[in-house]
Write an enzyme that holds these catalytic residues in place. Structure first.
Site, PDB file in Angstrom:
ATOM      1  NE  ARG A  22      -3.874  -1.541  11.099  1.00  0.00           N
ATOM      2  CZ  ARG A  22      -4.711  -1.016  10.104  1.00  0.00           C
ATOM      3  NH1 ARG A  22      -5.798  -1.402  10.262  1.00  0.00           N
ATOM      4  NH2 ARG A  22      -4.852   0.158   9.446  1.00  0.00           N
ATOM      5  CD  GLU A  56      -2.213   3.078   3.551  1.00  0.00           C
ATOM      6  OE1 GLU A  56      -2.908   4.131   3.372  1.00  0.00           O
ATOM      7  OE2 GLU A  56      -2.720   1.773   3.704  1.00  0.00           O
ATOM      8  NE  ARG A  79      -3.401  -1.991   0.765  1.00  0.00           N
ATOM      9  CZ  ARG A  79      -4.719  -2.704   1.584  1.00  0.00           C
ATOM     10  NH1 ARG A  79      -5.306  -1.760   2.396  1.00  0.00           N
ATOM     11  NH2 ARG A  79      -5.162  -3.601   1.553  1.00  0.00           N
ATOM     12  NE  ARG A 124      -5.877   3.090  11.923  1.00  0.00           N
ATOM     13  CZ  ARG A 124      -7.220   2.978  11.942  1.00  0.00           C
ATOM     14  NH1 ARG A 124      -7.662   1.826  12.661  1.00  0.00           N
ATOM     15  NH2 ARG A 124      -8.132   4.065  12.083  1.00  0.00           N
ATOM     16  CG  HIS A 125      -2.202   3.078   7.928  1.00  0.00           C
ATOM     17  ND1 HIS A 125      -3.115   3.830   8.399  1.00  0.00           N
ATOM     18  CD2 HIS A 125      -3.179   2.953   7.168  1.00  0.00           C
ATOM     19  CE1 HIS A 125      -4.674   4.578   8.603  1.00  0.00           C
ATOM     20  NE2 HIS A 125      -4.144   3.251   7.641  1.00  0.00           N
ATOM     21  CD  GLU A 181     -10.044  -1.816   8.937  1.00  0.00           C
ATOM     22  OE1 GLU A 181     -10.895  -0.428   9.042  1.00  0.00           O
ATOM     23  OE2 GLU A 181      -9.665  -2.750   8.059  1.00  0.00           O
ATOM     24  CB  SER A 183     -12.403  -4.142   5.907  1.00  0.00           C
ATOM     25  OG  SER A 183     -12.158  -5.258   5.020  1.00  0.00           O
TER      26      SER A 183
HETATM   27  O1  4AD Z   1      -9.051  -3.381   4.820  1.00  0.00           O
HETATM   28  P1  4AD Z   1      -8.401  -3.472   3.962  1.00  0.00           P
HETATM   29  O2  4AD Z   1      -8.164  -2.420   2.714  1.00  0.00           O
HETATM   30  O3  4AD Z   1      -9.173  -4.708   2.987  1.00  0.00           O
HETATM   31  C1  4AD Z   1      -8.898  -5.184   1.813  1.00  0.00           C
HETATM   32  O4  4AD Z   1      -7.847  -5.311   1.707  1.00  0.00           O
HETATM   33  C2  4AD Z   1      -9.790  -6.629   1.287  1.00  0.00           C
HETATM   34  N1  4AD Z   1      -9.550  -7.046  -0.315  1.00  0.00           N
HETATM   35  C3  4AD Z   1     -10.156  -7.388   2.364  1.00  0.00           C
HETATM   36  C4  4AD Z   1     -11.604  -8.532   2.263  1.00  0.00           C
HETATM   37  O5  4AD Z   1     -11.010  -9.777   1.387  1.00  0.00           O
HETATM   38  N2  4AD Z   1     -12.212  -7.925   1.320  1.00  0.00           N
HETATM   39  O6  4AD Z   1      -7.223  -4.796   4.405  1.00  0.00           O
HETATM   40  C5  4AD Z   1      -7.528  -5.825   5.193  1.00  0.00           C
HETATM   41  C6  4AD Z   1      -7.066  -5.410   6.699  1.00  0.00           C
HETATM   42  C7  4AD Z   1      -6.879  -4.132   7.280  1.00  0.00           C
HETATM   43  O7  4AD Z   1      -8.017  -4.461   7.814  1.00  0.00           O
HETATM   44  C8  4AD Z   1      -5.706  -3.597   8.352  1.00  0.00           C
HETATM   45  O8  4AD Z   1      -6.480  -5.027   9.395  1.00  0.00           O
HETATM   46  C9  4AD Z   1      -4.781  -4.405   7.024  1.00  0.00           C
HETATM   47  O9  4AD Z   1      -5.258  -5.160   6.644  1.00  0.00           O
HETATM   48  N3  4AD Z   1      -4.049  -3.101   6.452  1.00  0.00           N
HETATM   49  C10 4AD Z   1      -3.324  -2.704   7.076  1.00  0.00           C
HETATM   50  N4  4AD Z   1      -2.295  -3.042   8.008  1.00  0.00           N
HETATM   51  C11 4AD Z   1      -0.610  -2.645   8.321  1.00  0.00           C
HETATM   52  N5  4AD Z   1      -0.288  -1.265   7.006  1.00  0.00           N
HETATM   53  C12 4AD Z   1      -1.744  -0.686   6.234  1.00  0.00           C
HETATM   54  N6  4AD Z   1      -1.332  -0.099   5.090  1.00  0.00           N
HETATM   55  C13 4AD Z   1      -3.509  -1.469   6.000  1.00  0.00           C
HETATM   56  N7  4AD Z   1      -4.565  -1.416   5.305  1.00  0.00           N
HETATM   57  C14 4AD Z   1      -4.827  -2.167   5.832  1.00  0.00           C
END
Ligand code: 4AD
Length: 468
Positions: A442, A242, A240, A248-249, A391, A394
């Site tokens: 996380r 970001e 990502r 937390r990212h 979170e 998701s």
């Molecule tokens: O919420 P996210 O973006 O959901 C998906 O990627 C969907 N494809 C999931 C699905 O099957 N529907 O990311 C899922 C999880 C988040 O809840 C969080 O725990 C983690 O990934 N996450 C990160 N962890 C660390 N750094 C980041 N930049 C994150 N972005 C998401």
């Protein structure tokens, strides 16, 4: 080969036995010219070894040699286990001593270290106390820790954190295998973005073709379902791009992903989350006691409160709870970090759990592939899962009708051409399905109530860091 004993397993039952250990020199304290105390550490556990001049066995040169060793050097020690007169304090310090008969230096560390491991291992309270006593002490800041990560990860807490991480992954895999899931690996080099255009790393593929680093296995794990693997999981890297620097990212993290056929209702997916995580927390509490203790010693935390059957609240119920507590949020918008935390507190007070599922989110705040609710398309068959108000997951039911999927992608501003193979996968017969994605770092961070995700990533990548 000779028999080696791990420092972490030297117990009083070994009294009077000769053992052989390998570890690092944590400290050396000479007492006169005839005695030296050498604290040896292996994987976060330490034992005090004593070198005493003895005729025909230990010479005074040997004591002098030992005293010259630099901290963190690797040593082999042979000696007899004894029980010290005064009891030893410290949960990772073994309750015995080793009377050294042989000591070899296997490899020396440089004489001055950028991080002193003992300082790096102290809790905030211990640091305050030491400073009050006027002790010389260097507070090791986060950047220094990350710059010299291979030293930092030698602390007992860090040794614990990464063993917990391994166990989370292990339970995820074992549980899903026992439920008939199959582990897969999807490509990380993909043609279009998998979670929408922002936060994607773009690159140029062979032949000048534009490409992306996968922001999730989303599209391909669904394609695996179209390919008749009715239940799949994946453990793999997620990228990502970001922009914001938060606690937390990360720009690269480990995703634990699940995708499965749904027979009747998206609650089948939440059932898996429920049983998987209760099994995971139980196992961590049961099988990782030493690790949790080592982490808690440096970063004190309360064990996670969770129920046997995970609490499920609808998004609307969550909004209502916030409203009653005087927090106004848009009923069709998303929750921000602050309101998520607040809701976490309210839920803990009311239901006695710090782990819960919030479902039926507004459709507008979910990705294009999310299935809207049958009875009210303003909402969706989707959910987020929280630990201590933050979170970790998701998930959702997905749209499995290609025409509808195409329409939704277009409405969400996605260039349908870049995901045509994905959409086409649904043209050859696709079952209803859903799944979820978990952020491994996380889970570990929040299970242990740590304050920063960089603590649970071995070599974290964030917007300002790509090394070491
Ligand atoms: O919420 P996210 O973006 O959901 C998906 O990627 C969907 N494809 C999931 C699905 O099957 N529907 O990311 C899922 C999880 C988040 O809840 C969080 O725990 C983690 O990934 N996450 C990160 N962890 C660390 N750094 C980041 N930049 C994150 N972005 C998401």
């Amino acid at each position: 080969g000779r028999k080696w004993t791990e420092v972490g397993s030297i117990t009083p039952e070994l009294k009077d036995q000769v053992i052989l250990i390998r570890g690092r020199v944590q400290t050396i304290r000479p007492v006169g010219k005839k005695i030296a105390f050498v604290v040896v550490r292996e994987r976060g556990f330490t034992v005090q070894c004593v070198l005493t001049v003895k005729v025909d066995l230990v010479s005074s040169q040997m004591v002098k040699y030992a005293t010259s060793l630099s901290k963190e050097s690797i040593v082999d020690i042979e000696g007899v286990v004894s029980i010290p007169e005064k009891p030893i304090t410290g949960s990772t310090q073994q309750q015995v001593e080793v009377q050294i008969s042989k000591l070899y230096c296997v490899n020396r560390a440089v004489p001055t270290l950028p991080i002193n491991i003992e300082d790096a291992a102290r809790s905030e309270v211990e640091i305050e106390q030491a400073l009050e006593k006027g002790e010389q002490l260097v507070r090791v800041n986060q950047d220094t820790r990350l710059n010299f990560r291979i030293l930092d990860i030698r602390t007992p807490a860090n040794q614990g954190i990464f063993r917990i991480q391994c166990q989370v992954e292990n339970i995820f895999r074992q549980f899903l295998l026992s439920e008939g899931f199959v582990g897969i690996h999807t490509p990380k080099l993909i043609a279009g973005s998998s979670e929408g255009g922002s936060a994607v790393f773009r690159l140029v593929y062979k032949g000048g073709v534009p490409a992306c680093l996968a922001q999730s296995p989303q599209l391909h794990k669904q394609m695996a379902i179209c390919g008749d693997f009715s239940r799949v999981f994946e453990i793999g890297p997620v990228f990502r791009a970001e922009d914001s620097f938060t606690h937390r990212h990360l720009c690269e993290f480990t995703g634990l992903d699940v995708e499965m056929e749904i027979k009747e209702h998206y609650s089948e997916v939440m059932d898996i989350v429920d049983r998987l995580f209760v099994a995971m927390f139980d196992s961590l509490n049961e099988n990782c006691k030493k690790e949790l203790e080592a982490i808690g010693k440096q970063y004190p935390f309360e064990p996670l409160k969770y129920l046997r059957k995970t609490l499920r609240l609808t998004f609307a119920e969550g909004i209502q709870m916030l409203k009653e507590a005087g927090v106004e949020v848009d009923p069709l918008g998303d929750l921000n970090t602050e309101s998520e935390r607040k809701l976490g507190q309210l839920v803990a007070e009311k239901y006695g759990t710090e782990f819960y599922i919030l479902h039926k989110y507004p459709q507008a705040v979910r990705p294009f592939y999310t299935m809207p609710c049958h009875d009210n398309p303003s909402y969706s068959n989707s959910f987020d899962v929280f630990i201590r108000g933050e979170e970790i997951i998701s998930g959702a039911q997905r749209i499995h009708v290609p025409e509808f999927l195409e329409k939704r992608a277009g409405e969400c501003g996605i260039d349908v051409k870049t995901i045509s193979a994905y959409i086409d996968s649904f043209r050859y017969g696709a079952p209803p399905h859903g799944g979820f994605g978990v952020g491994l770092e996380r889970v570990v961070m929040l299970f242990c109530a740590l304050n920063n995700i960089r603590k649970t990533s071995l070599f974290p990548r964030d917007p300002q860091r790509i090394a070491p």
